[in-house]
Design a protein around this motif. Structure first.
Motif, PDB file in Angstrom:
ATOM      1  N   ILE A  57      -3.287 -64.476 -58.019  1.00  0.00           N
ATOM      2  CA  ILE A  57      -4.325 -64.110 -58.992  1.00  0.00           C
ATOM      3  C   ILE A  57      -4.623 -62.613 -58.939  1.00  0.00           C
ATOM      4  CG2 ILE A  57      -6.814 -64.264 -59.443  1.00  0.00           C
ATOM      5  CD1 ILE A  57      -6.654 -67.215 -59.236  1.00  0.00           C
ATOM      6  N   THR A  83      -4.856 -67.907 -54.509  1.00  0.00           N
ATOM      7  CA  THR A  83      -6.173 -67.288 -54.666  1.00  0.00           C
ATOM      8  C   THR A  83      -6.737 -66.874 -53.314  1.00  0.00           C
ATOM      9  OG1 THR A  83      -7.576 -69.255 -54.359  1.00  0.00           O
ATOM     10  CG2 THR A  83      -6.566 -68.973 -56.514  1.00  0.00           C
ATOM     11  N   ASP A  87     -12.651 -67.911 -53.647  1.00  0.00           N
ATOM     12  CA  ASP A  87     -12.691 -67.498 -55.056  1.00  0.00           C
ATOM     13  C   ASP A  87     -12.732 -68.732 -55.962  1.00  0.00           C
ATOM     14  OD1 ASP A  87     -12.589 -64.914 -54.242  1.00  0.00           O
ATOM     15  OD2 ASP A  87     -10.467 -64.613 -54.673  1.00  0.00           O
ATOM     16  N   ASP A  90     -12.374 -68.220 -59.851  1.00  0.00           N
ATOM     17  CA  ASP A  90     -10.997 -67.956 -60.273  1.00  0.00           C
ATOM     18  C   ASP A  90     -10.160 -69.223 -60.238  1.00  0.00           C
ATOM     19  OD1 ASP A  90     -11.433 -65.317 -60.809  1.00  0.00           O
ATOM     20  OD2 ASP A  90     -10.657 -64.566 -58.916  1.00  0.00           O
ATOM     21  N   ARG A  91     -10.383 -70.052 -59.222  1.00  0.00           N
ATOM     22  CA  ARG A  91      -9.613 -71.287 -59.111  1.00  0.00           C
ATOM     23  C   ARG A  91      -9.900 -72.204 -60.298  1.00  0.00           C
ATOM     24  NH1 ARG A  91     -10.167 -72.757 -52.614  1.00  0.00           N
ATOM     25  NH2 ARG A  91      -9.403 -70.743 -51.870  1.00  0.00           N
ATOM     26  N   TYR A 102      -3.801 -74.983 -57.012  1.00  0.00           N
ATOM     27  CA  TYR A 102      -4.051 -73.674 -56.411  1.00  0.00           C
ATOM     28  C   TYR A 102      -4.000 -73.803 -54.900  1.00  0.00           C
ATOM     29  CZ  TYR A 102      -8.779 -75.607 -55.950  1.00  0.00           C
ATOM     30  OH  TYR A 102      -9.853 -76.423 -55.655  1.00  0.00           O
TER      31      TYR A 102
END
Length: 233
Positions: A57, A83, A87, A90-91, A102
């Motif tokens: 990411i 990741t 985070d 973001d995940r 992820y």
């Protein structure tokens, strides 16, 4: 499973790529590398060039999320996002944008191989058993395990492999609660862990796609503390 399986690892950390690449190759995978999203894009012009993609990411220039956004839904190849630990936003965004799973960095190479094999397994095989591999029809939804295709009122709905398998499991168990633990094991081929939101996001995505195809419908119910249920007709 890993014979002739082609992977593309996109990460700006060249030393990490070399180490991970050596391990993945020792497990029988064929690994290619790109060290930026910009470098990866020309390699992703043709869908099917790779069996699985791994995007970090956090990269300078375009991020892994931006790369994912550019290639989905044109490229249907399964994607695992790497990741930073913690985070969560973001995940979740990655899953909502079409990532299949992820893994937090720094990641254990053995865990990465396990995730790769799990994603490949579920992307290539129906979630349903041979005994129930017939086309499932319910609520004007038609799910064909053999063709990996979902149609609503005759119109095909694009779904990732995880989303397809979520819907298959819920349709098989229509009217009954399917626990998050069970869905995680059957769909993601791993145990549910604390703070793991992956299966929730996949279910949410299925809900959104069904609602878009069937306005006003609310077919998947959340049973607090228990799991999810597809309502019977």
């Amino acid at each position: 499973m890993s014979d002739n399986v082609k992977l593309l690892l996109v990460d700006d950390d060249q030393e990490l790529c070399e180490l991970m690449g050596q391990y993945l190759q020792s497990e029988g995978f064929e690994v290619s590398f790109a060290h930026s999203a910009e470098q990866a894009l020309p390699l992703l012009q043709r869908d099917g060039a790779y069996d699985l993609l791994i995007f970090d990411i956090m990269m300078p220039g375009q991020t892994g999320l931006e790369l994912l956004q550019q290639v989905r839904p044109r490229v249907k190849t399964p994607v695992i996002m790497l990741t930073g630990r913690g985070d969560d936003i973001d995940r979740i965004i990655g899953l909502e944008m079409g990532a299949d799973d992820y893994l937090g960095k720094p990641c254990n190479p053995r865990e990465l191989v396990a995730r790769i094999r799990a994603v490949l397994r579920r992307s290539g095989q129906p979630a349903v058993t041979e005994e129930t591999a017939a086309v499932l029809r319910l609520h004007n939804i038609e799910l064909d395990p053999g063709k990996r295709r979902v149609q609503v009122a005759g119109n095909e709905i694009e779904m990732t492999s995880a989303e397809f398998n979520v819907l298959a499991e819920l349709m098989q168990a229509v009217g009954s609660i399917v626990s998050k633990d069970e869905l995680t094991e059957k769909v993601l081929h791993r145990k549910l862990t604390a703070y793991d939101r992956a299966i929730d996001v996949h279910v949410s995505r299925v809900r959104q796609k069904l609602a878009a195809a069937m306005p006003g419908s609310e077919l998947i119910k959340t049973v607090r503390g228990a799991g999810y249920m597809l309502v019977s007709e």
